[in-house]
Design an enzyme around this catalytic site. Structure first.
Site, PDB file in Angstrom:
ATOM      1  N   ALA A 189      31.130  53.204  37.365  1.00 47.82           N
ATOM      2  CA  ALA A 189      32.408  53.889  37.571  1.00 47.82           C
ATOM      3  C   ALA A 189      33.429  53.377  36.572  1.00 47.82           C
ATOM      4  O   ALA A 189      33.201  52.392  35.872  1.00 47.82           O
ATOM      5  CB  ALA A 189      32.895  53.655  39.010  1.00 47.82           C
ATOM      6  N   GLN A 190      34.563  54.073  36.502  1.00 45.07           N
ATOM      7  CA  GLN A 190      35.680  53.595  35.703  1.00 45.07           C
ATOM      8  C   GLN A 190      36.964  53.719  36.507  1.00 45.07           C
ATOM      9  O   GLN A 190      37.049  54.499  37.455  1.00 45.07           O
ATOM     10  CB  GLN A 190      35.775  54.325  34.371  1.00 45.07           C
ATOM     11  CG  GLN A 190      36.040  55.804  34.416  1.00 45.07           C
ATOM     12  CD  GLN A 190      35.900  56.432  33.027  1.00 45.07           C
ATOM     13  OE1 GLN A 190      34.901  56.235  32.339  1.00 45.07           O
ATOM     14  NE2 GLN A 190      36.912  57.193  32.619  1.00 45.07           N
ATOM     15  N   VAL A 191      37.962  52.922  36.112  1.00 44.81           N
ATOM     16  CA  VAL A 191      39.177  52.780  36.908  1.00 44.81           C
ATOM     17  C   VAL A 191      40.374  53.264  36.097  1.00 44.81           C
ATOM     18  O   VAL A 191      40.522  52.921  34.913  1.00 44.81           O
ATOM     19  CB  VAL A 191      39.387  51.312  37.341  1.00 44.81           C
ATOM     20  CG1 VAL A 191      40.670  51.175  38.152  1.00 44.81           C
ATOM     21  CG2 VAL A 191      38.185  50.821  38.150  1.00 44.81           C
ATOM     22  N   VAL A 213      41.629  51.655  32.655  1.00 39.19           N
ATOM     23  CA  VAL A 213      41.879  50.212  32.523  1.00 39.19           C
ATOM     24  C   VAL A 213      40.571  49.440  32.540  1.00 39.19           C
ATOM     25  O   VAL A 213      40.543  48.243  32.221  1.00 39.19           O
ATOM     26  CB  VAL A 213      42.794  49.712  33.657  1.00 39.19           C
ATOM     27  CG1 VAL A 213      44.162  50.354  33.545  1.00 39.19           C
ATOM     28  CG2 VAL A 213      42.184  49.985  35.033  1.00 39.19           C
ATOM     29  N   ASP A 225      29.913  39.793  44.105  1.00 40.81           N
ATOM     30  CA  ASP A 225      30.129  40.119  42.686  1.00 40.81           C
ATOM     31  C   ASP A 225      31.359  39.357  42.190  1.00 40.81           C
ATOM     32  O   ASP A 225      32.282  39.938  41.610  1.00 40.81           O
ATOM     33  CB  ASP A 225      30.305  41.627  42.522  1.00 40.81           C
ATOM     34  CG  ASP A 225      30.002  42.089  41.098  1.00 40.81           C
ATOM     35  OD1 ASP A 225      29.453  41.286  40.320  1.00 40.81           O
ATOM     36  OD2 ASP A 225      30.307  43.247  40.766  1.00 40.81           O
ATOM     37  N   SER A 274      29.454  50.296  34.308  1.00 43.06           N
ATOM     38  CA  SER A 274      28.242  51.100  34.188  1.00 43.06           C
ATOM     39  C   SER A 274      28.154  52.198  35.231  1.00 43.06           C
ATOM     40  O   SER A 274      27.511  53.221  35.004  1.00 43.06           O
ATOM     41  CB  SER A 274      27.017  50.189  34.314  1.00 43.06           C
ATOM     42  OG  SER A 274      27.035  49.500  35.546  1.00 43.06           O
TER      43      SER A 274
END
Length: 526
Positions: free
Chosen positions: A134-136, A128, A285, A132
């Site tokens: 990690a990915q979810v 989803v 962030d 840069s």
């Protein structure tokens, strides 16, 4: 350790990418840029076709993950890169093409030491979001809960370490040039970037930060942090509650859902102030992709809107003294008390002591008065920044690394609030909150409470202090004290003394004989 030729080769390679996006033109035209840096820029862009409008965000995106993080840090430093580049870098999207799912599966299984099917009942292979670092992926736990699973990109730690080593090398050489380059402290910028990002590489730290922020904000209505699934979280994998809501970046959807946009903007600003000033621990962030809006608006029951934050890899901390200074500075600017704002800068040693409070207060007035009482839509951000950075140069103010995260987040929050409500007046929203906090922290009651607490703490430490003194100087025992004993010369001490004496006699005899021979020889010759 990486050699100098490798550092130079990397910089030239990255310089070519920057040149193709027109991102070196600003450095060459900057009157404060060192001549050596301008020459390197001309070498890097030699033969490159540059677009009419530079795209700094696109260049950093193309260079890679570490450059994306560097670009986000530089977005808060218009004094270092210029107003135009900083504004463009705010559009930098922390996204990259996703890693193939087989690599993600291997990463999860290796860190947990068991098959993926024993950890999750199901997991969607298409991510989803792919950032840069990690990915979810969306997944379902064996007990039926829908969760978001964040997984570090394989090899990202090593890649980031290589690139940052070259950033450190370049920053050290830039700072060594002195003058303006030294005042801007590029090495501190890179050191902070390295520290922030290394924290992001440990997803257990992110989970702990989320848990800590949830505790700190527990009493604040309409703000929430997702629950952590600690059983499915480790250094490389983070599992949290899945959030269904409208991203704050989706303004049309927010309006269509009936949300009060000005009220949402005010709540966002106050939420940030609560974290930064009241708690001293804030989500650093806060871009549009990390904030969701949930709520029932226009349906049955009372309207209710909640801001839900995600992604707590970057968090900021401010100690109590710095928060007091920050609050007084904000309140002084909103009320026009420039003298007090100047005094705080000198108390905090942000301004060297060879300058005067009066001159600094006048310089602040020149920048602050045109801003007061106006909505953001009527302010010239460029003129304001030019004025502020001129002050830092004129008064030899060094960059404060511990405030960089705060500055970055303030820029993000202002941009989000302005997008929600272009007519918002940040000063008017902040002033009542800051005034109340200052009254609570610096009022007579607070002073008395602090003094009582300090004195009680001192009294409570007295027993321990007495015990430590007794350990150092124990009481005399029941036996009578021994009378002084006569001194007795030890045999080995006497032998050493006698040997030293005979040695002295022998040395004297030898020297005397040598002197007599030399005198006789000299007499025969003459």
């Amino acid at each position: 350790m990486t050699s100098t030729p490798v550092h130079i080769a990397r910089l030239l390679k990255w310089g070519r990418v920057l040149a193709r996006h027109g991102a070196l033109r600003g450095i060459e035209n900057d009157r404060n840029a060192p001549a050596q840096v301008k020459r390197l820029c001309r070498i890097a862009r030699f033969g490159a076709r540059q677009p009419a409008q530079p795209d700094y965000a696109g260049a950093f995106q193309e260079i890679g993950p570490a450059a994306i993080k560097l670009g986000q840090a530089l977005a808060t430093r218009p004094d270092l890169v210029g107003e135009g580049p900083a504004h463009n870098l705010l559009t930098l999207q922390d996204s990259l093409p996703p890693v193939p799912f087989e690599a993600i599966r291997a990463q999860i299984e290796s860190t947990f030491g068991r098959p993926l099917e024993t950890i999750f009942a199901s997991i969607e292979e298409a991510p989803v979001g792919a950032a840069s670092i990690a990915q979810v992926h969306r997944a379902v736990t064996p007990d039926g809960r829908t969760v978001a699973v964040k997984v570090l990109r394989p090899g990202i730690r090593e890649q980031f370490a290589r690139d940052v080593e070259t950033y450190e090398w370049a920053a050290a050489h830039l700072e060594a040039l002195g003058t303006e380059a030294a005042r801007l402290r590029p090495r501190a910028v890179i050191a902070n970037l390295k520290r922030w990002t290394q924290r992001e590489f440990d997803l257990r730290r992110e989970a702990a930060s989320a848990s800590e922020l949830a505790d700190a904000m527990k009493g604040i209505e309409d703000y929430r942090v997702p629950d952590i699934d600690w059983d499915r979280t480790n250094g490389s994998v983070l599992t949290v509650e899945w959030i269904d809501g409208i991203k704050m970046s989706n303004l049309p959807a927010l309006r269509a859902a009936g949300h009060d946009m000005p009220a949402l903007a005010r709540r966002l600003v106050l939420t940030f102030l609560t974290q930064a000033i009241s708690c001293g621990f804030f989500h650093a962030d806060m871009h549009q992709g990390n904030l969701f809006v949930q709520g029932n608006v226009g349906g049955t029951g009372p309207d209710h809107t909640t801001i839900v934050a995600i992604d707590f890899g970057i968090m900021g901390r401010i100690n109590r003294q710095a928060r007091l200074w920050l609050a007084e500075i904000l309140y002084g600017l909103t009320t026009g008390n420039y003298r007090r704002v100047a005094e705080i800068h000198f108390e905090a040693q942000y301004v060297p002591s060879y300058h005067t409070v009066e001159e600094f207060a006048t310089a602040l007035r020149a920048v602050g008065e045109p801003m007061r009482g106006k909505p953001v839509s009527e302010l010239s951000v460029g003129q304001m920044l030019d004025g502020l950075f001129a002050i830092t140069r004129d008064f030899d103010m060094a960059v404060q690394p511990h405030l960089l995260l705060l500055q970055k987040t303030m820029v993000m929050v202002e941009g989000l609030a302005t997008a929600l409500d272009p007519d918002i007046n940040m000063w008017d929203v902040a002033a009542p909150f800051v005034k109340d906090w200052i009254r609570d922290e610096l009022g007579p009651e607070a002073v008395i409470v602090d003094r009582v607490r300090e004195d009680v703490d001192t009294l409570l430490r007295l027993p321990s202090l007495v015990r430590r003194i007794e350990e150092r100087f124990p009481p005399k025992g029941g036996a009578p004290e021994q009378a002084p004993l006569p001194e007795v010369e030890l045999i080995w001490a006497r032998r050493k003394r006698e040997s030293n004496g005979w040695g002295g006699y022998a040395a004297a005899a030898i020297l005397g004989g040598a002197a007599a021979w030399a005198l006789t020889y000299w007499t025969l010759l003459h």
